[in-house]
Structure formats: structure tokens, C-alpha cells
Design an enzyme around this catalytic site. Structure first.
Site, PDB file in Angstrom:
ATOM      1  N   THR A 100     -13.380 -39.927  37.880  1.00  0.00           N
ATOM      2  CA  THR A 100     -14.708 -39.447  38.275  1.00  0.00           C
ATOM      3  C   THR A 100     -14.950 -38.035  37.767  1.00  0.00           C
ATOM      4  O   THR A 100     -15.968 -37.750  37.125  1.00  0.00           O
ATOM      5  CB  THR A 100     -14.850 -39.490  39.809  1.00  0.00           C
ATOM      6  OG1 THR A 100     -14.767 -40.847  40.242  1.00  0.00           O
ATOM      7  CG2 THR A 100     -16.179 -38.894  40.258  1.00  0.00           C
TER       8      THR A 100
ATOM      9  N   GLY B  74     -11.695 -44.159  40.036  1.00  0.00           N
ATOM     10  CA  GLY B  74     -10.598 -43.326  40.510  1.00  0.00           C
ATOM     11  C   GLY B  74     -11.036 -41.877  40.630  1.00  0.00           C
ATOM     12  O   GLY B  74     -12.063 -41.475  40.091  1.00  0.00           O
ATOM     13  N   CYS B  75     -10.242 -41.105  41.358  1.00  0.00           N
ATOM     14  CA  CYS B  75     -10.596 -39.708  41.596  1.00  0.00           C
ATOM     15  C   CYS B  75     -10.576 -38.901  40.296  1.00  0.00           C
ATOM     16  O   CYS B  75     -11.546 -38.217  39.961  1.00  0.00           O
ATOM     17  CB  CYS B  75      -9.662 -39.101  42.641  1.00  0.00           C
ATOM     18  SG  CYS B  75      -7.910 -39.352  42.328  1.00  0.00           S
ATOM     19  N   TYR B  76      -9.474 -38.981  39.557  1.00  0.00           N
ATOM     20  CA  TYR B  76      -9.407 -38.241  38.295  1.00  0.00           C
ATOM     21  C   TYR B  76     -10.486 -38.716  37.306  1.00  0.00           C
ATOM     22  O   TYR B  76     -11.146 -37.892  36.674  1.00  0.00           O
ATOM     23  CB  TYR B  76      -8.029 -38.398  37.656  1.00  0.00           C
ATOM     24  CG  TYR B  76      -6.903 -37.616  38.287  1.00  0.00           C
ATOM     25  CD1 TYR B  76      -6.951 -36.223  38.368  1.00  0.00           C
ATOM     26  CD2 TYR B  76      -5.769 -38.256  38.768  1.00  0.00           C
ATOM     27  CE1 TYR B  76      -5.881 -35.510  38.915  1.00  0.00           C
ATOM     28  CE2 TYR B  76      -4.708 -37.543  39.313  1.00  0.00           C
ATOM     29  CZ  TYR B  76      -4.764 -36.174  39.384  1.00  0.00           C
ATOM     30  OH  TYR B  76      -3.718 -35.468  39.910  1.00  0.00           O
TER      31      TYR B  76
END
Lengths: 345, 345, 345, 345
Positions: free
Chosen positions: D152, D148-150
Site C-alpha cells: 500500500t 498488504g501494508c508494505y
């Protein structure tokens, strides 16, 4: 005086609530929405927490006119046509912010709005509230048709030049830009944040329903005004409209002379500020206020005028002008409840 | 081929660094600044950390021309006039992004730029690089004058209509809007974040130095073109220009016909995308890319054309077009290093 | 009552002008700037056109105290230290918006502000105006030290929990974010539009001068409070602060209980709105107003509280709270001139 | 190698199209959407005009695996669980950008995603692609679960400190902020332009589905890691995530030492740039690129570390890392197609 707002969940409605809540003469009595009943306004607008205890209620024209002195209609076009007549009972005055009662010609309404027009008698009764140029009629109005946001900026920007026959009435071009609150609270891909942020778009090219409204008023001032070119763009900002207006001068006229003409025309209008020659307003300089600021130039190379008018589309372009009109309709000081400065920065 | 960038601390310079660093044929050899010497570029631009180890160096024309095949001049106007001739030694080719070499008429330069013009011989040598309309000359250029950002959008938007004599050349009005990166990296109150955010401004009304550049090229295409009205506005976005162009049709012509004329004119130009009739581009749809997107309408009510052209001002309006021109000057594929898609959203 | 504003060209000063111009009891008498003399305020702030005819004048403490009842000092830190004592003549009351009089410990001031502190006698006289928690002292103050923007949000967010000893006083972490108007009107690369737009930055990591101000007040409430971790970030917006506060609960306590504690603590404070449990405020919901909105959660997984406090940094974080304090100092209703709703959207 | 994108109308999908279209080894073969069939991608995304002639097609797993070497799944959570197994035929490799295959514990998935989890065998096969810390496993993966973006940003920011046992694993607090493209293309009031512009919000307080993903990986590195506090905020920008991470040091350690530890940890990772001590990245400095930039401090007053990690959520936080993983899965140079510089400004 007790005031009701119908269509209180839209941006125009919420701005009326803000203004009426701090108005010295009007009291916000009740708020209505076609889609809600007994729902707290804070459900939609948490910024009203603890300061607007009113629930959104179902629209009940009879109850409203019995209880209120003035009703502000901030509903989508199509709804005012039939609501307005019902609200004109019991001496209640009606201020309609929609586009339904602006066009006197019902064919125009059908063509540009693609909806059924209001009854002829309703249209006849409706007074067009471009306040600075119609104060006398507004005074006696029971049914007030509040101008559109773009027409307000455009017409205030053009009025002195048109009335003085300073510019060529057959070649008027208006390049207008608006903040996205003008597109309303309804969701759309166009104004989805990730798509509109850092973006700038033109829309409804040559098809905006404000075109006939502008032409109708220009032609009322000067019947020789030809069809205008009017473009609308979306700015990645919340509030604000700028109309950049271009027209050839009829006769050679200097910027100084045209500027003087504007200063004179608006010298008694508190809300129209003609800027010193050489200075042009940014939209932020009127944000949150009812001002319309105007800048002017005449280019000697081209003999064309450039006129710039800016407003806050939710204020002078909607709720602010509606209150200004209501003030006049009730014999109150025109600026009552509207003396707040622009919020800057 | 080795490339140098002079003026590497400006936004145009930094965009050249980005493009040259991923170019298949050019290698970024060295970067220069008038105000720095042996200072890492990352001091000013931390986004270059670890990927651009080059230090900013003092400008040394002799060294540069000895070592490099091509020099990009991204300096403020006034500096290219004297730097260009010095850089034309040793078969080095020069691409100048400033306004210094664009106006053939030195009186115009003095009037609009308020600076001393370049030598006549330098001006004569300089080829105006509006790529799509001057490919043959660009091919043979040693000294390339890269068009301004506003002129690029405006001229690409007007070219087919002017060349086909479809519009009235005496009544052209251009309402242009630019993101603030166009105002450069120099600090000013105008583009201080708190003042520009949620704002929109008009500036340099009837006085922008791009006016004579546009007129010069239009008149090269059609000598009957009269003085234009050209307005510039600042958008609260970083990148992007939209030119909204208005002109009466010379003869009645339908939108379909005008659109067809544009499709035909640009059918072989990869970087100009004429949108389907009825569709208009937003500036974000070209962000980060070298495209110029064009939308067109003719209003039957007014017999006027509305032409919309959008570019990324740092790409097609500056560094991107400079690379495009350099590609052609060196016989490389025109799109080399420029095939990146727009960054959306 | 006549009011003067010193430092009227900064954003805090301009907001004071906006508020005082519509205040029912205070009259804006005169405005001063260290860098101007007899210059119209509209030169710097065209949004004041026609509504603020006052010229900016050179600071003359004797004249000011003779003519005015209250002086608002909106000057950079360093200037209030010596201006304040001079302005306390003739029964004039002084409200200082700078950081000069906030820290009682002069060593702290020297360390964090890197300037010479005010005289001990001046510091002693100064009353810290975190209004909701110091009303009694404010009532009797002649010299009022208005809290910093970040401390206001942080302290209002922490006060009930600290005073009730609900959270662990040794592990408080505050992640604060501010709109860029908080960085003032001075130009800098950091807040150049093209660099700050679509950006988000952390700054002054572990070095912000508001750290000792927050700790001083927390320790006044609970002497066991240890050093806090406090981070400041810049949001690409004009106005607004959010402080997201994290702390372990001292004893297990439910979100419902903590929320109840906050509701109770602020039940008589008009300007602090504790949101319903499960609801958290966005900064726009207080924009243009003097409200501080608070949202609360306790995570059962971690036994930590998350407390969110938002304010408009120029209002409750500066000019608004200054007026609120002045109201109390003069025995006026606390909310006078401050009842404007948030501007939404 | 031929690549397919499923879920091509979302922002992750459109970014994959951008990257694959300029990739030296992968060819964009076909694009799919659950809601479209034979519709040009330009209908939704006019920025693709003339450069992406592919139509959106109905998802047909058999056809896809027959024709393509790799499939990127950019679908909403819930869809990958059943699509992934069908796509693993014919030696096709699958890179899944959704959250479906990230949590090994199906109870966690049910609790946080509130959906039915994937089959155990599918989850077992899925390799978690936090590239910098899992290169060996990624090399051999057929089914790649892209972080996921967060997670990462958070995990890259925490990894060196956790692995070196430098910080207290029981008191980790992460204050994360994201641009609104992370909220996807689906319309909602929350990200309606007029509501999100000039705003900043916290959301899903203590309830974000990325919490278990982060904890799972942290505990894989150090089984003593306790539950984290993780908050998510929406920034009024399009792209970019900043995770501001707080943790007490386990033993006293200087900023210099911690910084050195990070430099060492990432010395061979092209896409992770540890900034010089004292420098912190802004989100714009990685915009449009696959970089994760990290800044570090240890506060001697509190003995706590502040670690800041920024990424472009659509690049390193989604499509960029997906390509990075695919490169490794196919034995291609890790940075292929990803060497584009950040777009600045």
C-alpha cells in the site's frame, strides 16, 4: 582464576560473559546451558560474533569443578537448589544468582516460589551477598547467594535509615519499577514488543517473591520491621530499576540530617553514590554500570521520607554484584572488572 | 454550537482540535495562540495537513465571545486568571484546562504555583469538573475548571474508598507516573529524546502543584484527610498516567468487599471501568480514549489497599474530560464525541 | 600520556570521557567547554557523580598543549578550523571529531557546511582517519580528522566492493538511519521526546553534509564513482546507525563470492565483523562497542547487492574511532581501551 | 449492515473491531477465531472491557453468511484460500486482509508464500483493493483482496510516477521500514521487548512475500517495470510504515514538476496527502488514521527521485483500507468511519 557460567543463554548469563571477558583476574573458561550442547553462543547472541568462541555445553558438575575456580549459576529458580551442592566440590566457589538460596526459612520459599526448597545444609552454608552490608561474611563464603534485583535497590535504599532507626519500621511502602530485561528472555505476551512499547504495567501485586527476601534482611537489621508493601511495575525500557521508598520518620528529622546519615553510611562504598540533597537519579545514569545511586528527601508537611534508589538490574541487580562478590571471595579488589562508567546517553 | 480553542499549539490544545473536529454537536470555529497570528496550524502540526484549514489567530476575547458558544482555554497557568473573566461575556461558556482556577485558597495557589492568583470572584464562579463526582454542578457551570491530569487519576482512584471511609485518611501515599506529553511541548533537557529514551525519572519530589488540588478535593469529601505523599515520575512513553495508591484499611476489609464498593460507585459512569478483581490495567489499555481504568487489591498481610488508576493524560487528564464537561454543560449526551475505543496496540 | 577533551559537554565529548577514564595508556587530564569555566562536569552529567572530578574549563590552547600529549576536539563544525592550528604546538597531537577538516575541497565545505573553511595548510596536514583503510597514514599523523558517523558505516560497507570493482560505481544508493544521539545535545522540536517517540523521520533529503565526505573517499578509491544518493533518517533510539546500501553488480557475482571478498578484506580488522552469509546485524548488536558489523546479499533476480553496515554512532562513529586512531598515532595496540563487548540486551 | 470479523484476536482483527464499533453504517455483529469458542474478547484484549461484549466464536461459515452482510477475514495466509469461497454465499460480501488472494499467478504464490494457492476461480473473482487506483472495480466487488501494508505505501508512492512514465522502470529501489505490530501478535525472539527496544533490524532480505505483489501491480500499470529491490526493516515502534523509494528520472524533471504531478494525481483522494515541496512526513503524523502522506524530491546532482510514503500499517495498511473498500462496495461514503484525525503526539 578460571570461571564458568551456567545458564549462559539468559540475560544474567550473557552479562556475566561480558564482564568476565574483560576482567583483569578472572578468565571465562566455559559456558553451560541446560538446553544446549556444543552449540556456539553466537547462535543465540550474534553480538558475540568473533569475540566469544566458546560453545554452550551440557552441564557436567564434576568436569566444571575439576576445571574451574569459580562457578556462576545464572539458572532459573528451582535449579540451583540441587546444582549448588554438587558444585561445591574441589574447592570451587559458587556464586548463585537465582532465588533458591536467599530465603533461610523454607516455608517462605515454598509459599512464595511454589517449589521445593534447597536442603537445610545448603541454605545454611549460603552467604547473602548484599555486598555493601555483608563484606566480612562474603570474604569467607564458598557458596554465595546473590541478592535479587529489586531487593538490592530496596535494601541499599533502606539500610541506613533502618539501621539508624530513623524511620517507622511498621509502615514501609516500596513502589518499584523495572526494565523488562528483568523479566528474562522467555517469550510472553506481556513483554511482546507491540504490547509493552509505550506501555507501563503493574504486576504480581502483593505477590512478588522478592517480598520475603526484603523482609528477611530488614528484620535481620531491625527485628521490629513489620510486613512491607512492595509493588512491582514494568517500564518500557531494557535495563534499570527504580525503587521509590516511602516511610514516616520515627522522630522528626530534617532532610539534611537524613541525607548526612546516608552520606556517612556509604562513604566507603564505591558503588553506592548518594546524590547531593535535592538531586534524584534517573535510571539511565547507572545504565551498564554497577552503581546504585540514591536520592533522599524528607517532606516537612508529612514527616515522611522519600528515598529513591536506582540500579541497572542486570549489573548491580545481578551479574555486576555477582562479580563484586566473587572479587571479595577471592581477595581481589572489589571493583575489579567493574569500573566501567555508565553508558550515557 | 461553535467552539474556540485558545492555546492551540500546546498538546492539550491539539487534542481538543482532534476531538472537536469529529464531535457531533460542537463545531471547531477558530483557534488562537498567544504567540501566533494568521499562521496555519499545520506549520506546527503537519499531521493536520488538509484536515484543519484554520489559521492560528491572536487572542481577541471580544471577538471570540461574540462568535462562539464555548471557549476552551488550554493556556499555561497564569494566563487563565485574567483571560477567563473576559471570556465570560455574551453567555459564552468557558472551560479552563489550566491550573489557575482549581485552588479555592489563593494562598495555596501562591505557594505552589508561585504566581498571582485569580480574582476571588472568578474562583468562586469556577466549578471543579471532576465529572463523575460533580455532574450536578457541572450542568449549571458557566466557568469550568478542568482537573489536572494527576488529580484526575488519583481522585477517581481514591473517591469510593474515601467516601466510604474505608481507608485511613491520614496515611495516603500516591506514586504517580506520567508519559512525557504531560510535560508539554516546551523544550527542555529533561525530555530531550536521547536523555529520556530508555530512562525513568522522579521529579518535583514533594513539590508538585497538583498536591494541593488533590488534598482540596479529598478534604471536601472527608475533612479528616491529612497531608498526602504524592510523587511524580516521568515514563519514556508519550501518553498515559498511572497512579499507584497505597493506604491502610481503616477496618479490616477484604479485597472482594473493596472491589464491590468500587463497582457500585462507578456503575453508572461510562468512562470509569473497574476491572475484575485480580486484574490491573496497563496505561496502553486506555491510550487515545477517555477511560479511567481501575484495579484494586487489599493485602491481607499488611491490611493495606493498593489501588491503581490509569488514564490517557491528554484525554481523561485534559482534553477528553474537558469535552465531557462541555457536553454536560450544554445538555448533550456525556459521551458525545468521546466514544472512540483505546488505540491498541 | 595525558589527554584533553575540548567540547566535553556534547555527546561525543562525554563518550570520550567514558573511554579515556578506563584507558590503559591515556589519562584523562582535563576537559574544556566553550561555554563553561570551572563548572563541575556533573552539573550537566550527573552520571559522572564521584567518578569524574574534573571541572569544565575555558579553552586555553597554550595551556592545553603545554600540559597534554593529545587533544580530542569534539566541538561543533566551524570551531575546529581555527582551534586545530593553535593546538598543534609543542608536539601535541590533535584528533578532531568535527567535520571541519574532512573535505579537502574548500568549495565543497562552503557549499555543504555553509561556513568558512579551514586554511589550506591545515587541511593538507589533516589525515582522514577511516582507520581500517588508512592505518599507515594515521600512524604518522599529528592532526587527525575523524570520519563522520554516517561516512564510517557507509564507507566500511562499500570499501571492499568498490575497491574490487564489483559494483556499478554510478548507481550507488545509501539509505541510512541513525539514533537521535547523532543529532547532538542541542534542544529541538524534532527530537523532543513526545514528538520523536514512536516516530520515524527522514531529514535533510539530498542535502546532508556527509554526502561529499563519502564521495571524496569513494572517488579516492575509484575515480569513476558518480554522485551517490544518500538519505538520512532518525530512529527513535539513542545510539546506532544502519546504512542499507544498494548497488547493481558490475558483472554477475554470487552472494557467496561477494561475501568471501568482504571476509578477506576485513580478516585483519578486529573492529569490522563480517557476518556469516544470510545473517544481518541489528544495531543493538554493536551498542556501546567499537564494532562495525556487516551483512551482505546479492539478489539473483535483480543482480543488485544489498550491503548492511551497523555501528554505534558515538563509538565507531565518533569517540571510539577517535581513540582507535589515537592508539595508532601513539604506537599503542589499536584496540586498547576499546575491547568492551556490546551491551546486550 | 451487519459485519463479522474472522481472526479477531490478531492486531488487524482488533483494529477492525475498533473501527466497526464506531462506524455510522456497519454494525459489528460477531467476531470469530479459529482457536477460541465462546471466550470473551476481553480475555485477550482487556482494553475492550465493557465496550465489546461479544464473545469470540468458532468459525461457522454458514451461520456467518446467513446473519451478516459483510465478513472481514483477518486470518493468517493459507486460511483465506479455502474460507473465502465458503463465505461468498447468500450475497455476503467478503473483504480478505490476508495475502492469499493478491497474487494472480499461482506459481508466484507458491514460491513466495510456500503454501498451496487458492482456486483459480476464487483468485479470478478477487478484486485488488488499492482503493485510490481501483475504485470502479471495488464498487462491484463481492470478494475484495485487501493490499498488504508494505505494498500500500509503496504503490501509492510510486503510482503517479510510474503511470506518467517519469521514472526509469528498471531501477526501482524501495527501502521500507515498519513498526512491529506488522509482525503480528505471535511471540518471537525477534520482537521480544528487551531485544527490539532501542534496536533496528533488517529482515527477509530480498525474500519478502510483498515483492511479487508490488511488481504485479506496477507491471499492470507499466509492463516494462523490471524486478524491484525491496528491503524491509523493523522499527522499534508499534505502528507505522515508511517506504523510502529511489528511482532515476527517465528524463530530467524538476522536483517542482514531479511534485505537481503527484498533487494532481491525488487531488480527489481524501486519504492521500501530498505534502508541500520540501516537507516530508514522519510516521507519527498518520498514526491511528487512514492517511497515506507523501513527500517528494528530485536531486539535481543525481537526477534521481526520492519519494517517501508513510501509513499506519494497521489502518491504511490493513483495517482502515479494508473499511474504505467495504464502504465503496456498499455504496457508502468512502471516508465513513475513517475521519478520525491522527493521534498526535
Amino acid at each position: 582464576m578460571k570461571a564458568a557460567v551456567i545458564g549462559a543463554t539468559g540475560y544474567g548469563g550473557i552479562e556475566l560473559i561480558r564482564l568476565l571477558s574483560n576482567h583483569p583476574e578472572f578468565t571465562l573458561h566455559s559456558v553451560y546451558s541446560s538446553s544446549k550442547d556444543q552449540v556456539p553462543a553466537t547462535d543465540d547472541y550474534p553480538h558475540l560474533h568473533e569475540i566469544c568462541p566458546l560453545p554452550l555445553m551440557k552441564i557436567d558438575p564434576e568436569k566444571i569443578t575439576t576445571e574451574c575456580d569459580v562457578v556462576f549459576l545464572a539458572v532459573p529458580s528451582g535449579a540451583s537448589s540441587f546444582l549448588s551442592p554438587q558444585l561445591l566440590a574441589n574447592n570451587t566457589k559458587v556464586v548463585d544468582l537465582s532465588g533458591d538460596l536467599r530465603l533461610k526459612n523454607t516455608e517462605d520459599y515454598k509459599k512464595w516460589y511454589k517449589k521445593e526448597p534447597a536442603e537445610a545444609s545448603t541454605l545454611e552454608q549460603a552467604v547473602y551477598g548484599l555486598t555493601e552490608w555483608n563484606r566480612e561474611e562474603v570474604k569467607n563464603a564458598s557458596l554465595l547467594s546473590n541478592p535479587g534485583c529489586y531487593p538490592t535497590a530496596t535494601l541499599l535504599g533502606l539500610a541506613p535509615a533502618i539501621q539508624a532507626e530513623a524511620i517507622d519500621p511498621s509502615s514501609i511502602i516500596i513502589d518499584a519499577k523495572s526494565g523488562v530485561s528483568g523479566a528474562g528472555r522467555g517469550l510472553s505476551q506481556l513483554v511482546h514488543f507491540a504490547e509493552m512499547n509505550d506501555n507501563f504495567r503493574i504486576y504480581k501485586v502483593n505477590q512478588h517473591q522478592h517480598i520475603p527476601e526484603i523482609e528477611q534482611q530488614l528484620q535481620a537489621w531491625d527485628s521490629t520491621v513489620g510486613p512491607i508493601t512492595f509493588s512491582t511495575h514494568l517500564l518500557p525500557i531494557t535495563r534499570g530499576i527504580m525503587a521509590t521508598i516511602y516511610a514516616p520518620m520515627k522522630q522528626p528529622m530534617s532532610a539534611v540530617e537524613l541525607h548526612q546519615l546516608y552520606k556517612e553510611a556509604y562513604k566507603d562504598s564505591f558503588f553506592v553514590r548518594v546524590r547531593p540533597l535535592g538531586e534524584f537519579p534517573g535510571v539511565k545514569e547507572v545504565a551498564g554500570s554497577n552503581f546504585c545511586d540514591i536520592g533522599i528527601d524528607v517532606d516537612e508537611r508529612t514527616n515522611r521520607a522519600t528515598i529513591v534508589a536506582v540500579i541497572d538490574n542486570l549489573m548491580k541487580g545481578a551479574a555486576g554484584q555477582a562479580i563484586q562478590n566473587a572479587n571479595i571471595m577471592f581477595g581481589i579488589e572489589e571493583t575489579a572488572g567493574l569500573r566501567g562508567f555508565p553508558i550515557y546517553p
